[in-house]
Design an enzyme around this catalytic site. Sequence first.
Site, short mmCIF file in Angstrom:
data_model
loop_
_atom_site.label_atom_id
_atom_site.label_comp_id
_atom_site.label_asym_id
_atom_site.label_seq_id
_atom_site.Cartn_x
_atom_site.Cartn_y
_atom_site.Cartn_z
N GLN A 252 0.98 -1.05 0.11
CA GLN A 252 -0.04 -0.05 0.17
C GLN A 252 0.74 1.31 0.15
O GLN A 252 0.52 2.19 -0.74
CB GLN A 252 -0.96 -0.07 1.18
CG GLN A 252 -2.19 0.58 1.02
CD GLN A 252 -2.94 -0.16 -0.16
OE1 GLN A 252 -2.77 -1.21 -0.51
NE2 GLN A 252 -3.80 0.62 -0.86
N HIS B 181 2.14 2.75 -3.36
CA HIS B 181 1.09 3.60 -4.08
C HIS B 181 1.67 5.27 -4.11
O HIS B 181 1.61 5.96 -5.01
CB HIS B 181 -0.24 3.72 -3.66
CG HIS B 181 -1.29 2.65 -4.19
ND1 HIS B 181 -1.52 2.65 -5.48
CD2 HIS B 181 -1.58 1.57 -3.26
CE1 HIS B 181 -2.25 1.66 -5.59
NE2 HIS B 181 -2.45 1.01 -4.41
N GLU C 22 -9.79 2.32 4.28
CA GLU C 22 -10.33 2.22 2.87
C GLU C 22 -10.19 0.38 2.58
O GLU C 22 -10.96 0.07 2.12
CB GLU C 22 -9.16 2.92 2.15
CG GLU C 22 -9.65 2.57 0.35
CD GLU C 22 -8.50 3.17 -0.51
OE1 GLU C 22 -8.58 3.32 -1.76
OE2 GLU C 22 -7.23 3.62 0.10
N HIS C 23 -9.02 0.07 2.96
CA HIS C 23 -8.70 -1.34 2.99
C HIS C 23 -8.43 -1.88 4.36
O HIS C 23 -7.66 -1.54 5.16
CB HIS C 23 -7.73 -1.67 2.25
CG HIS C 23 -7.47 -1.05 0.69
ND1 HIS C 23 -6.70 0.19 0.34
CD2 HIS C 23 -8.06 -1.63 -0.38
CE1 HIS C 23 -7.00 0.30 -0.90
NE2 HIS C 23 -7.71 -0.55 -1.32
N ASP D 150 -7.37 -5.45 -5.70
CA ASP D 150 -6.82 -4.49 -6.72
C ASP D 150 -6.88 -4.76 -8.01
O ASP D 150 -7.24 -4.01 -8.99
CB ASP D 150 -5.17 -3.95 -6.44
CG ASP D 150 -5.25 -3.07 -5.11
OD1 ASP D 150 -6.31 -2.41 -4.80
OD2 ASP D 150 -4.00 -2.79 -4.93
#
Length: 434
Positions: free
Chosen positions: A263, A266, A332-333, A366
Amino acid sequence: MMRRIDLRAAATGGAPVDYRAAVPRAELDVEAATHAVGPIIEAVRTRGLDAIREYGEQFDGVALDDVRVAPEALRRALDELDPAIRAGLEESVRRLRITSAAELEHDVTTDLGPGARVTHRKVPIGRVGLYVPGGLAPLVSSVLMNAVPAQVAGVGSIALASPPQKDFGGSVHPTIMAACALLGVDEVYAVGGAQAIAMFAHGAGSCAPVDLVTGPGNVYVAAAKRLVRGVVGIDSEAGPTEIAILADETAEASFVAADLVSQAEHDPMAASVLVTPSEQLADEVLVELDKQVFATRHTERIRTALTGPQSAVVLVDDLEQGLAVVDAYAAEHLEIQTADAAAWAARVRNAGAIFVGPHAPVSLGDYCAGSNHVLPTAGCACHSSGLSVRAFTRSMHVVDYSSQALAEVADHVVTLAEAEDLPGHGQAVRVRFE
């Protein structure tokens, strides 16, 4: 590498603990960014393509006469696509179409009595604009996550915009173009940032205005979506991506570390948060991070994200407290890597998407899980949902009453109209029986 936040015994004494404030996020000042993007939106609204070309030169370093990508360029990109990448895209599309179709709501008709019928009708959005980022990484998967549910919903007109790439002659990244061709999306624009959102909202050149804009982007894209909201619908104002992992002593440290790294890859502002009651796991994860971060391609970006104030290892007394922390954080996740992970996941109230057990990493979502990766960030998962086929439909009630059915409730309508001092409403019913 990551700081620790110790919340153990935080609730002793009975005082409530604000766990949302205890686990900070990256600072994203969308309001400040609106001052920068406001003039851009106004320029596109008033000057159309001329303004878009100017901003493409200023921000992306490319000068384009026509920002629309030619259909033959899309087809050529698909023909030249690596077969392995194409196979991955096709499998992702297949799975996403299945879950989108299963989620698609159908009309519901309710009969309230003889001649009294209300139909809850689902209608697809007429035209949508899909935004696909192309900054630090060409997010080809975002093409699928936006376009597939829109197509399944029955959207009749789809336009897509992605930033022009200097390295590819000022066009959209070839892999993004190939994905568009694969899905049959042939209205594609090499336009990025706030100017793309303005183009969708107000129209410019061959791009007619849309009804809804979806897709993630940077703070300027988020600010632009805030400013055009009301002119068009938007899905959300997405902020930096984030992962929270609730894990106990049964978790595999190398798995947890790898997911935190994935993550952080990103964006330097990405948030990676581990919540655990196990000091041993925390120690092991930090050791693993030291190994894994320096073995990756984007070491500096990942290191910046993991050492930022938005990332941390959060120590809790037990999984009950851990659950309270991740629910307050509303990630979010959210990954659950614990014993009996499914049971803990079932109790989560706030998350964009939940990944259960050691073999469901966020990166699966994803690309190929069949779920959608366009999800609420910045704690918005406590009130908002991720992108799905439902985002591309509207609901309307269709009311169909006979004279007899209206007569049965006429007195109630008149009475309630008088109670609101709206006698004309009551008269609109009376006149039908005079």
